[in-house]
Design a protein around this motif. Structure first.
Motif, mmCIF file in Angstrom:
data_model
loop_
_atom_site.group_PDB
_atom_site.id
_atom_site.type_symbol
_atom_site.label_atom_id
_atom_site.label_comp_id
_atom_site.label_asym_id
_atom_site.label_seq_id
_atom_site.Cartn_x
_atom_site.Cartn_y
_atom_site.Cartn_z
ATOM 1 N N UNK A 35 2.733 -6.256 14.282
ATOM 2 C CA UNK A 35 2.017 -6.672 13.074
ATOM 3 C C UNK A 35 0.525 -6.825 13.355
ATOM 4 N N UNK A 36 0.201 -7.424 14.479
ATOM 5 C CA UNK A 36 -1.201 -7.585 14.846
ATOM 6 C C UNK A 36 -1.890 -6.253 15.069
ATOM 7 N N UNK A 37 -1.186 -5.323 15.680
ATOM 8 C CA UNK A 37 -1.744 -3.994 15.941
ATOM 9 C C UNK A 37 -1.961 -3.237 14.636
ATOM 10 N N UNK A 38 -1.027 -3.357 13.705
ATOM 11 C CA UNK A 38 -1.141 -2.623 12.442
ATOM 12 C C UNK A 38 -2.153 -3.251 11.488
ATOM 13 N N UNK A 39 -2.480 -4.521 11.686
ATOM 14 C CA UNK A 39 -3.453 -5.194 10.815
ATOM 15 C C UNK A 39 -4.776 -4.429 10.788
ATOM 16 N N UNK A 40 -5.168 -3.886 11.916
ATOM 17 C CA UNK A 40 -6.405 -3.103 12.007
ATOM 18 C C UNK A 40 -6.355 -1.894 11.086
ATOM 19 N N UNK A 41 -5.215 -1.219 11.045
ATOM 20 C CA UNK A 41 -5.096 0.010 10.265
ATOM 21 C C UNK A 41 -4.904 -0.284 8.778
ATOM 22 N N UNK A 42 -4.257 -1.397 8.453
ATOM 23 C CA UNK A 42 -4.147 -1.803 7.049
ATOM 24 C C UNK A 42 -5.530 -2.119 6.482
ATOM 25 N N UNK A 43 -6.422 -2.632 7.318
ATOM 26 C CA UNK A 43 -7.779 -2.946 6.867
ATOM 27 C C UNK A 43 -8.557 -1.673 6.511
ATOM 28 N N UNK A 44 -8.144 -0.537 7.033
ATOM 29 C CA UNK A 44 -8.820 0.736 6.745
ATOM 30 C C UNK A 44 -8.410 1.318 5.392
ATOM 31 N N UNK A 45 -7.292 0.846 4.840
ATOM 32 C CA UNK A 45 -6.795 1.360 3.568
ATOM 33 C C UNK A 45 -7.656 0.783 2.440
ATOM 34 N N UNK A 46 -8.121 1.626 1.513
ATOM 35 C CA UNK A 46 -8.958 1.126 0.412
ATOM 36 C C UNK A 46 -8.235 0.041 -0.400
ATOM 37 N N UNK A 59 -1.734 3.397 6.213
ATOM 38 C CA UNK A 59 -2.005 2.686 7.462
ATOM 39 C C UNK A 59 -1.382 3.430 8.639
ATOM 40 N N UNK A 60 -0.179 3.955 8.429
ATOM 41 C CA UNK A 60 0.476 4.733 9.476
ATOM 42 C C UNK A 60 -0.331 5.994 9.795
ATOM 43 N N UNK A 61 -0.856 6.654 8.775
ATOM 44 C CA UNK A 61 -1.683 7.841 8.998
ATOM 45 C C UNK A 61 -2.968 7.479 9.741
ATOM 46 N N UNK A 62 -3.560 6.329 9.419
ATOM 47 C CA UNK A 62 -4.765 5.879 10.119
ATOM 48 C C UNK A 62 -4.465 5.620 11.594
ATOM 49 N N UNK A 63 -3.300 5.043 11.867
ATOM 50 C CA UNK A 63 -2.901 4.795 13.249
ATOM 51 C C UNK A 63 -2.693 6.117 13.997
ATOM 52 N N UNK A 64 -2.040 7.055 13.359
ATOM 53 C CA UNK A 64 -1.811 8.357 13.993
ATOM 54 C C UNK A 64 -3.121 9.078 14.276
ATOM 55 N N UNK A 65 -4.074 8.977 13.346
ATOM 56 C CA UNK A 65 -5.384 9.588 13.564
ATOM 57 C C UNK A 65 -6.087 8.937 14.752
ATOM 58 N N UNK A 66 -5.994 7.613 14.837
ATOM 59 C CA UNK A 66 -6.617 6.887 15.947
ATOM 60 C C UNK A 66 -6.005 7.322 17.280
#
Length: 89
Positions: A35-46, A59-66
């Motif tokens: 949850x803590x790791x994904x919080x960063x990527x959820x913040x990238x979602x408009x 958020x999953x796509x943002x993580x995969x891109x990272x």
């Protein structure tokens, strides 16, 4: 020269035993870390995207891109490294 691998193994063992002594809920620990790791990527979602399923997908796509960027950077660094150093590692 000091044996760093032995030192790191001992430090890891101490850390693992300490963590195990403090936390008995392994699944809860893993869920909290994810949850803590994904919080960063959820913040990238408009913010205007309110559907939770869509937010999770983006958020999953943002993580995969990272992760892809990290893999690309790692591969570039490995190819720049002289062959003699690559064998030693």
């Amino acid at each position: 020269m000091a044996d760093y691998s032995k030192h790191h193994a001992q430090a890891g063992k101490i850390g693992g035993l300490t963590r195990a002594a403090r936390r008995t809920n392994e699944e809860g620990r893993k869920a909290a870390a994810a949850e803590g790791r994904m919080r960063r990527f959820y913040a990238m979602v408009p913010d205007h995207i309110t559907d939770e399923v869509e937010r999770a997908r983006l958020a999953n796509l943002a993580q995969r891109a990272h992760m892809s960027r990290l893999a690309k950077k790692s591969a570039e660094l490995r190819t720049k490294q002289p062959a003699k150093q690559r064998r030693a590692a």
